[in-house]
Design an enzyme around this catalytic site. Sequence first.
Site, PDB file in Angstrom:
ATOM      1  N   ARG B 112       0.801  -1.232   0.000  1.00  0.00           N
ATOM      2  CA  ARG B 112       0.000   0.000   0.000  1.00  0.00           C
ATOM      3  C   ARG B 112       0.833   1.281   0.000  1.00  0.00           C
ATOM      4  O   ARG B 112       0.357   2.328   0.431  1.00  0.00           O
ATOM      5  CB  ARG B 112      -0.977   0.027   1.180  1.00  0.00           C
ATOM      6  CG  ARG B 112      -2.001  -1.105   1.139  1.00  0.00           C
ATOM      7  CD  ARG B 112      -3.221  -0.802   1.975  1.00  0.00           C
ATOM      8  NE  ARG B 112      -4.049  -1.983   2.086  1.00  0.00           N
ATOM      9  CZ  ARG B 112      -3.977  -2.831   3.102  1.00  0.00           C
ATOM     10  NH1 ARG B 112      -3.129  -2.618   4.085  1.00  0.00           N
ATOM     11  NH2 ARG B 112      -4.744  -3.891   3.139  1.00  0.00           N
ATOM     12  N   LYS B 134       3.223  11.422 -11.322  1.00  0.00           N
ATOM     13  CA  LYS B 134       2.423  10.510 -12.145  1.00  0.00           C
ATOM     14  C   LYS B 134       3.212   9.226 -12.340  1.00  0.00           C
ATOM     15  O   LYS B 134       4.355   9.262 -12.791  1.00  0.00           O
ATOM     16  CB  LYS B 134       2.143  11.129 -13.515  1.00  0.00           C
ATOM     17  CG  LYS B 134       0.978  12.080 -13.539  1.00  0.00           C
ATOM     18  CD  LYS B 134       0.615  12.372 -14.998  1.00  0.00           C
ATOM     19  CE  LYS B 134      -0.514  13.356 -15.106  1.00  0.00           C
ATOM     20  NZ  LYS B 134      -0.858  13.613 -16.530  1.00  0.00           N
ATOM     21  N   GLU B 176       9.588  17.980 -25.082  1.00  0.00           N
ATOM     22  CA  GLU B 176       8.786  18.266 -23.881  1.00  0.00           C
ATOM     23  C   GLU B 176       9.103  19.662 -23.328  1.00  0.00           C
ATOM     24  O   GLU B 176       8.245  20.320 -22.738  1.00  0.00           O
ATOM     25  CB  GLU B 176       9.010  17.203 -22.797  1.00  0.00           C
ATOM     26  CG  GLU B 176       8.594  15.782 -23.192  1.00  0.00           C
ATOM     27  CD  GLU B 176       7.078  15.510 -23.118  1.00  0.00           C
ATOM     28  OE1 GLU B 176       6.314  16.435 -22.778  1.00  0.00           O
ATOM     29  OE2 GLU B 176       6.685  14.368 -23.429  1.00  0.00           O
ATOM     30  N   LYS B 214       7.151  23.018 -14.757  1.00  0.00           N
ATOM     31  CA  LYS B 214       6.417  21.809 -14.380  1.00  0.00           C
ATOM     32  C   LYS B 214       6.038  21.844 -12.902  1.00  0.00           C
ATOM     33  O   LYS B 214       4.896  21.522 -12.530  1.00  0.00           O
ATOM     34  CB  LYS B 214       7.286  20.576 -14.681  1.00  0.00           C
ATOM     35  CG  LYS B 214       6.684  19.232 -14.281  1.00  0.00           C
ATOM     36  CD  LYS B 214       5.816  18.622 -15.367  1.00  0.00           C
ATOM     37  CE  LYS B 214       5.082  17.386 -14.903  1.00  0.00           C
ATOM     38  NZ  LYS B 214       5.582  16.150 -15.483  1.00  0.00           N
ATOM     39  N   GLU B 224      -4.341  16.708 -11.593  1.00  0.00           N
ATOM     40  CA  GLU B 224      -4.816  16.993 -12.942  1.00  0.00           C
ATOM     41  C   GLU B 224      -6.326  17.141 -13.039  1.00  0.00           C
ATOM     42  O   GLU B 224      -6.995  16.457 -13.808  1.00  0.00           O
ATOM     43  CB  GLU B 224      -4.317  15.916 -13.928  1.00  0.00           C
ATOM     44  CG  GLU B 224      -4.488  16.362 -15.378  1.00  0.00           C
ATOM     45  CD  GLU B 224      -3.797  15.440 -16.379  1.00  0.00           C
ATOM     46  OE1 GLU B 224      -2.621  15.100 -16.145  1.00  0.00           O
ATOM     47  OE2 GLU B 224      -4.420  15.087 -17.377  1.00  0.00           O
ATOM     48  N   ARG B 228      -3.116  21.324 -15.020  1.00  0.00           N
ATOM     49  CA  ARG B 228      -2.076  20.333 -15.314  1.00  0.00           C
ATOM     50  C   ARG B 228      -2.329  19.657 -16.656  1.00  0.00           C
ATOM     51  O   ARG B 228      -1.399  19.199 -17.321  1.00  0.00           O
ATOM     52  CB  ARG B 228      -1.992  19.296 -14.187  1.00  0.00           C
ATOM     53  CG  ARG B 228      -0.870  18.293 -14.412  1.00  0.00           C
ATOM     54  CD  ARG B 228      -0.530  17.490 -13.176  1.00  0.00           C
ATOM     55  NE  ARG B 228       0.553  16.556 -13.482  1.00  0.00           N
ATOM     56  CZ  ARG B 228       1.178  15.814 -12.579  1.00  0.00           C
ATOM     57  NH1 ARG B 228       0.830  15.899 -11.316  1.00  0.00           N
ATOM     58  NH2 ARG B 228       2.148  15.004 -12.940  1.00  0.00           N
ATOM     59  N   ASN B 232      -0.579  18.119 -21.416  1.00  0.00           N
ATOM     60  CA  ASN B 232      -0.898  17.117 -22.428  1.00  0.00           C
ATOM     61  C   ASN B 232      -0.911  17.693 -23.844  1.00  0.00           C
ATOM     62  O   ASN B 232      -1.259  16.996 -24.799  1.00  0.00           O
ATOM     63  CB  ASN B 232      -2.259  16.473 -22.130  1.00  0.00           C
ATOM     64  CG  ASN B 232      -2.217  15.657 -20.865  1.00  0.00           C
ATOM     65  OD1 ASN B 232      -1.205  15.041 -20.543  1.00  0.00           O
ATOM     66  ND2 ASN B 232      -3.316  15.675 -20.121  1.00  0.00           N
ATOM     67  N   HIS B 235      -0.050  15.644 -26.699  1.00  0.00           N
ATOM     68  CA  HIS B 235      -0.146  14.251 -26.257  1.00  0.00           C
ATOM     69  C   HIS B 235      -1.414  13.552 -26.740  1.00  0.00           C
ATOM     70  O   HIS B 235      -1.406  12.343 -26.912  1.00  0.00           O
ATOM     71  CB  HIS B 235      -0.060  14.173 -24.728  1.00  0.00           C
ATOM     72  CG  HIS B 235       1.334  14.377 -24.213  1.00  0.00           C
ATOM     73  ND1 HIS B 235       2.027  15.546 -24.408  1.00  0.00           N
ATOM     74  CD2 HIS B 235       2.170  13.557 -23.528  1.00  0.00           C
ATOM     75  CE1 HIS B 235       3.234  15.447 -23.850  1.00  0.00           C
ATOM     76  NE2 HIS B 235       3.343  14.247 -23.314  1.00  0.00           N
ATOM     77  N   HIS B 239      -0.294  10.277 -28.362  1.00  0.00           N
ATOM     78  CA  HIS B 239      -0.601   8.934 -27.851  1.00  0.00           C
ATOM     79  C   HIS B 239      -1.192   8.037 -28.929  1.00  0.00           C
ATOM     80  O   HIS B 239      -0.879   6.850 -28.988  1.00  0.00           O
ATOM     81  CB  HIS B 239      -1.560   9.028 -26.658  1.00  0.00           C
ATOM     82  CG  HIS B 239      -0.884   9.438 -25.388  1.00  0.00           C
ATOM     83  ND1 HIS B 239      -1.580   9.802 -24.257  1.00  0.00           N
ATOM     84  CD2 HIS B 239       0.422   9.529 -25.061  1.00  0.00           C
ATOM     85  CE1 HIS B 239      -0.731  10.105 -23.300  1.00  0.00           C
ATOM     86  NE2 HIS B 239       0.493   9.962 -23.765  1.00  0.00           N
ATOM     87  N   HIS B 252       8.752   8.694 -27.353  1.00  0.00           N
ATOM     88  CA  HIS B 252       7.605   9.456 -26.848  1.00  0.00           C
ATOM     89  C   HIS B 252       7.696  10.929 -27.248  1.00  0.00           C
ATOM     90  O   HIS B 252       6.741  11.518 -27.770  1.00  0.00           O
ATOM     91  CB  HIS B 252       7.524   9.306 -25.328  1.00  0.00           C
ATOM     92  CG  HIS B 252       6.452  10.137 -24.700  1.00  0.00           C
ATOM     93  ND1 HIS B 252       5.102   9.929 -24.956  1.00  0.00           N
ATOM     94  CD2 HIS B 252       6.504  11.193 -23.846  1.00  0.00           C
ATOM     95  CE1 HIS B 252       4.391  10.809 -24.288  1.00  0.00           C
ATOM     96  NE2 HIS B 252       5.207  11.600 -23.604  1.00  0.00           N
TER      97      HIS B 252
END
Lengths: 349, 349
Positions: B112, B134, B176, B214, B224, B228, B232, B235, B239, B252
């Site tokens: 956990r 993330k 990025e 960032k 997000e 935030r 993306n 993205h 993606h 990426h």
Amino acid sequence: MQVHIPLKKVVDNSYDITIDTLPKMNFDTKVAVVTNQTVSKLHLDYLLSKISAKELHVITLQDGEEYKNQVSIDAILESLFENRFNRKSMLIAFGGGVIGDMTGYAASIFQRGIDFIQIPTTLLSQVDASVGGKTGMNNKYGKNLVGAFHQPKAVYIDPYFLTTLPQREFSAGVAEIVKMAVTFNKEFFTFLESADLNNPKVLQEVIKQAVQTKASVVAEDEKEKGIRAALNYGHTFGHVIENETQYKKFLHGEAVAIGMVMANEMAVKMNLMSEKEALRVKSLLEKYNLPVSYVIEDVRKFYETFFLDKKSSDSAITFVLPLGIGDFVITDKIDNGTIMCVLNKFGKN
Amino acid sequence: MQVHIPLKKVVDNSYDITIDTLPKMNFDTKVAVVTNQTVSKLHLDYLLSKISAKELHVITLQDGEEYKNQVSIDAILESLFENRFNRKSMLIAFGGGVIGDMTGYAASIFQRGIDFIQIPTTLLSQVDASVGGKTGMNNKYGKNLVGAFHQPKAVYIDPYFLTTLPQREFSAGVAEIVKMAVTFNKEFFTFLESADLNNPKVLQEVIKQAVQTKASVVAEDEKEKGIRAALNYGHTFGHVIENETQYKKFLHGEAVAIGMVMANEMAVKMNLMSEKEALRVKSLLEKYNLPVSYVIEDVRKFYETFFLDKKSSDSAITFVLPLGIGDFVITDKIDNGTIMCVLNKFGKN
């Protein structure tokens, strides 16, 4: 050079637990009910009659602790992806502790976390498992070793579901109630000794008391850095017993009942509890036909298995021992001699 | 009856990002370094010379986005269980974004949640992936669809590691950086247009600027729910491109570069950005030999794949579009005609 990421903030994970007839629930999102075959047969129609949602899906898993694993988690996630669930979607856990823990865990990792609601149908999950945000699954190393802290948005406890619960499972739930009374509330323990749980009003009151105890502990220590560990009373031994019997012979609450008897044995040895107090706990467990004895086949192996339990640090085992009735100590200072002495008392010869 | 669980409290997940030569690190717990074969060969000895721990383990995974999956997560967890890691143990992610995301995710679900530290070795992970908490992995439905928000305890960015980074991967990191400049900081964008990243001082400054951007976004919107999502930019398209090419053809950052060109095309169509501004972005990407074109084989299929992306809600696709240079809009109100028109521009015929 250094950049500081300030992430100190007020987080509100508060939620309400309702102990009453299940209310009507309306969602403007996709909803998936996660349940098992047993609960589905008995109560799914009733539940579905209470829910309206943008889309309503039902994910039915097999019933049993042995299915609390990655295969079931994957089945839940697969269904969510196939049905194009998104970050606003909602899961509803409808079943006992196994369903609740797995649904919560799936909710915590699906797209980095979505909301879920607990609708526990067993006494054990109503008084314990559904409250507090512990989620997870078992693996070959032991119980709940993979998981997350992920609080539900709400918990709905409807005692009506208990009318179809087998007596043995009902008793397993009582074990967790006894656990909370012994560690936190002497008055509650005394009340339990004479309580008639067949009386619905008494049962509802007992559920409320247990939930309140759990709630106050969780509110104080959400991530189990301190007193929440006291809820593991009976569990250090109980987990080993479940592990040894491959989760087949005993229900979780039954293993905890035996575990409490073992912990009490240790507490008596350490002069933390009188023999008479230990006997009172044992008698209360017996009143509900809970097992209070266990034969350890291989004491050394039993001892070794403690160290696979996540509640143990690498060099010492942490025990929760009652301090009389209504209080407790958490200690990792029990020496091996005492531990072996207690285990030998339950050993084969 | 109702029981309230009060879980409103101050949570402090703050941490520091150090952009400098790697410091000495001492741990009084078990530590596992998670890395891949490529980074291991180049830099593991150097890293290990900096660490002292109660026990130090190294988990080496195969290098590549195609290994960012459950099999690798299981390999990490298996090693932790076999070596009897506990809740106080520490993981160190030593590699690029793939290693960082997977190590963070494993740390978030092991018992956990345990602590982890990011030591990113690629430009992309130094300026973006290692900051913000993330974590996750890919599955057959797409990228990062299973994961958690789990903040590292610290991030150590040592630009020395970039000296062995292939030029192509360096450029992918620049993509990025460009992303952050276009959406958040016009001045930074202008600086980048004339910056010489071969100059170590300039490079360190650029890393710092990107990390600060960032960091401020993450501090404002950790989970997000709002701004935030602007990160993306590029993205949503990127993606799909990665998905269509099975994560094999493009890094990426390269897919994001193409994605930004596509988003700019849409922004120009919507009068949010001038053609001249779109050209400035394209030129900056081209300066680093980043791909800026892509042929969509099947426009309808490309469109359908948007809906498998977790950033999309069920009925509409969310786009991040630049508003000139240095600002942005997040919108799910682009109608299908416009979307198809943009996609057709990149279509086969």
